[in-house]
Design a protein around this motif. Structure first.
Motif, PDB file in Angstrom:
ATOM      1  N   ILE A 152       0.869  -1.175   0.000  1.00 33.50           N
ATOM      2  CA  ILE A 152       0.000   0.000   0.000  1.00 33.50           C
ATOM      3  C   ILE A 152       0.907   1.225   0.000  1.00 33.50           C
ATOM      4  N   ASN A 153       0.908   1.980  -1.080  1.00 33.68           N
ATOM      5  CA  ASN A 153       1.758   3.158  -1.203  1.00 33.68           C
ATOM      6  C   ASN A 153       1.044   4.365  -0.596  1.00 33.68           C
ATOM      7  N   LEU A 154       1.622   4.899   0.483  1.00 39.60           N
ATOM      8  CA  LEU A 154       1.018   6.066   1.128  1.00 39.60           C
ATOM      9  C   LEU A 154       1.445   7.368   0.472  1.00 39.60           C
ATOM     10  N   GLY A 155       2.509   7.315  -0.365  1.00 34.21           N
ATOM     11  CA  GLY A 155       2.918   8.494  -1.096  1.00 34.21           C
ATOM     12  C   GLY A 155       4.195   9.132  -0.578  1.00 34.21           C
ATOM     13  N   TRP A 156       4.488  10.306  -1.106  1.00 35.69           N
ATOM     14  CA  TRP A 156       5.691  11.053  -0.769  1.00 35.69           C
ATOM     15  C   TRP A 156       5.611  11.548   0.672  1.00 35.69           C
ATOM     16  N   HIS A 157       6.714  11.444   1.401  1.00 32.74           N
ATOM     17  CA  HIS A 157       6.710  11.694   2.848  1.00 32.74           C
ATOM     18  C   HIS A 157       6.179  13.071   3.233  1.00 32.74           C
ATOM     19  N   GLU A 158       6.416  14.077   2.395  1.00 31.98           N
ATOM     20  CA  GLU A 158       5.928  15.415   2.730  1.00 31.98           C
ATOM     21  C   GLU A 158       4.409  15.500   2.695  1.00 31.98           C
TER      22      GLU A 158
END
Length: 322
Positions: free
Chosen positions: A269-275
């Motif tokens: 599950i890709n939560l996305g870019w940390h920012e």
């Protein structure tokens, strides 16, 4: 005895993944009778002492060797050409499909067109070891894959590991998101290079979480966990390799393509870019764990990391040295 020099680094900014996978390669080559040394710079958050504790001499400048192994995003083809006079053969470990002057390139990542993406980037004679067939796995993970346990929808045991240094401080975001949630068992893993480790340890102590620092039993924790929250990169493939359902947060540019693709394939599950990933992002994930198809994540992760022979790259390196 063949002499091999591994050029890699770890730091607060670089992280520890390059050094840890190079140690796996070094251990295997040592068993084959090779003399392996590490060339590392003393950056803040380096792992020079840790590498020495593992039994390897570290050097600070170029020396003659039978083989150089380079695992470093900061070193390019010009650096490789300059080191050529010091070595008979040159191997590069990469994740980014950059141009190299080498005799062997290893890129273990599953990305679109991984089989051909180095065709125009390395010399014609270069041996290309590409994709999951050539995953770099410590022995503990190879053993753990033989003992996959059945996981169920009821997630009670959580593993948190956001990389050895966690430069974007994802661990603290996750700990904040867990404040009002209850799990039967929570393991939190950090590396020596994590500048927030003392604060993390204190929070874990207050909440009866299990705190681990710079460990050598990660595969055991992955076996026991029902779900893991981690970063992209090498540790993402380790989770897939042992069938551990997980989320991934992209904490570095080099993780972008692989994490997105693993998510498209259904392995993580890709939560996305940390920012863009906030405390609320993690809280939403944790509150919705009951709706996640953990069996599908486990199945696809295992399928994606099938290898006919664990650490198949070893025989290729030994042939290069012959």
């Amino acid at each position: 005895m063949k002499k091999i020099i591994i050029r890699t680094d770890a730091s607060v900014d670089i992280g520890s993944g390059h050094v840890m996978r190079c140690l796996t390669i070094a251990h295997n080559l040592k068993l084959e009778g090779c003399n392996v040394q590490f060339w590392m710079e003393p950056h803040a958050g380096n792992l020079i002492d840790y590498v020495a504790q593992q039994g390897y001499e570290t050097i600070a400048k170029a020396e003659q060797a039978d083989l150089y192994i380079i695992d470093h995003y900061g070193l390019d083809m010009e650096w490789e050409q300059n080191i050529r006079p010091y070595t008979k053969k040159l191997m590069v470990i990469d994740d980014l499909a950059r141009a190299h002057d080498c005799d062997l390139v290893l890129d273990q990542n599953v990305v679109p067109n991984f089989e051909v993406r180095y065709d125009e980037l390395v010399p014609k004679h270069c041996i290309k070891l590409l994709g999951p067939k050539y995953l770099i796995m410590r022995e503990e993970f190879i053993d753990a894959r033989q003992q996959i346990r059945q996981r169920y929808q009821d997630i009670q045991r959580l593993l948190v590991f956001m990389g050895g240094t966690d430069p974007t401080n994802e661990t603290m975001k996750i700990l904040t998101s867990l404040e009002e949630l209850t799990f039967a068992h929570v393991d939190v893993v950090v590396g020596n290079g994590n500048v927030h480790k003392e604060n993390i340890e204190q929070i874990c102590h207050e909440r009866n979480y299990h705190y681990h620092c710079q460990i050598s039993y990660m595969a055991q924790l992955m076996q026991q966990a029902d779900f893991s929250m981690g970063a992209g990169g090498s540790s993402m493939w380790e989770r897939c390799y042992v069938g551990l359902p997980s989320s991934s947060t992209i904490v570095a540019d080099n993780q972008l393509i692989t994490t997105n693709y693993a998510d498209q394939l259904g392995a993580v599950i890709n939560l996305g870019w940390h920012e863009d990933v906030t405390v609320d992002t993690y809280k939403h994930l944790l509150n919705g764990l009951g709706d996640i198809d953990v069996e599908r994540l486990e199945r696809i992760g295992l399928q994606l990391t099938v290898t006919s022979q664990p650490n198949a790259w070893l025989s290729q390196i030994m042939e290069l040295l012959a």
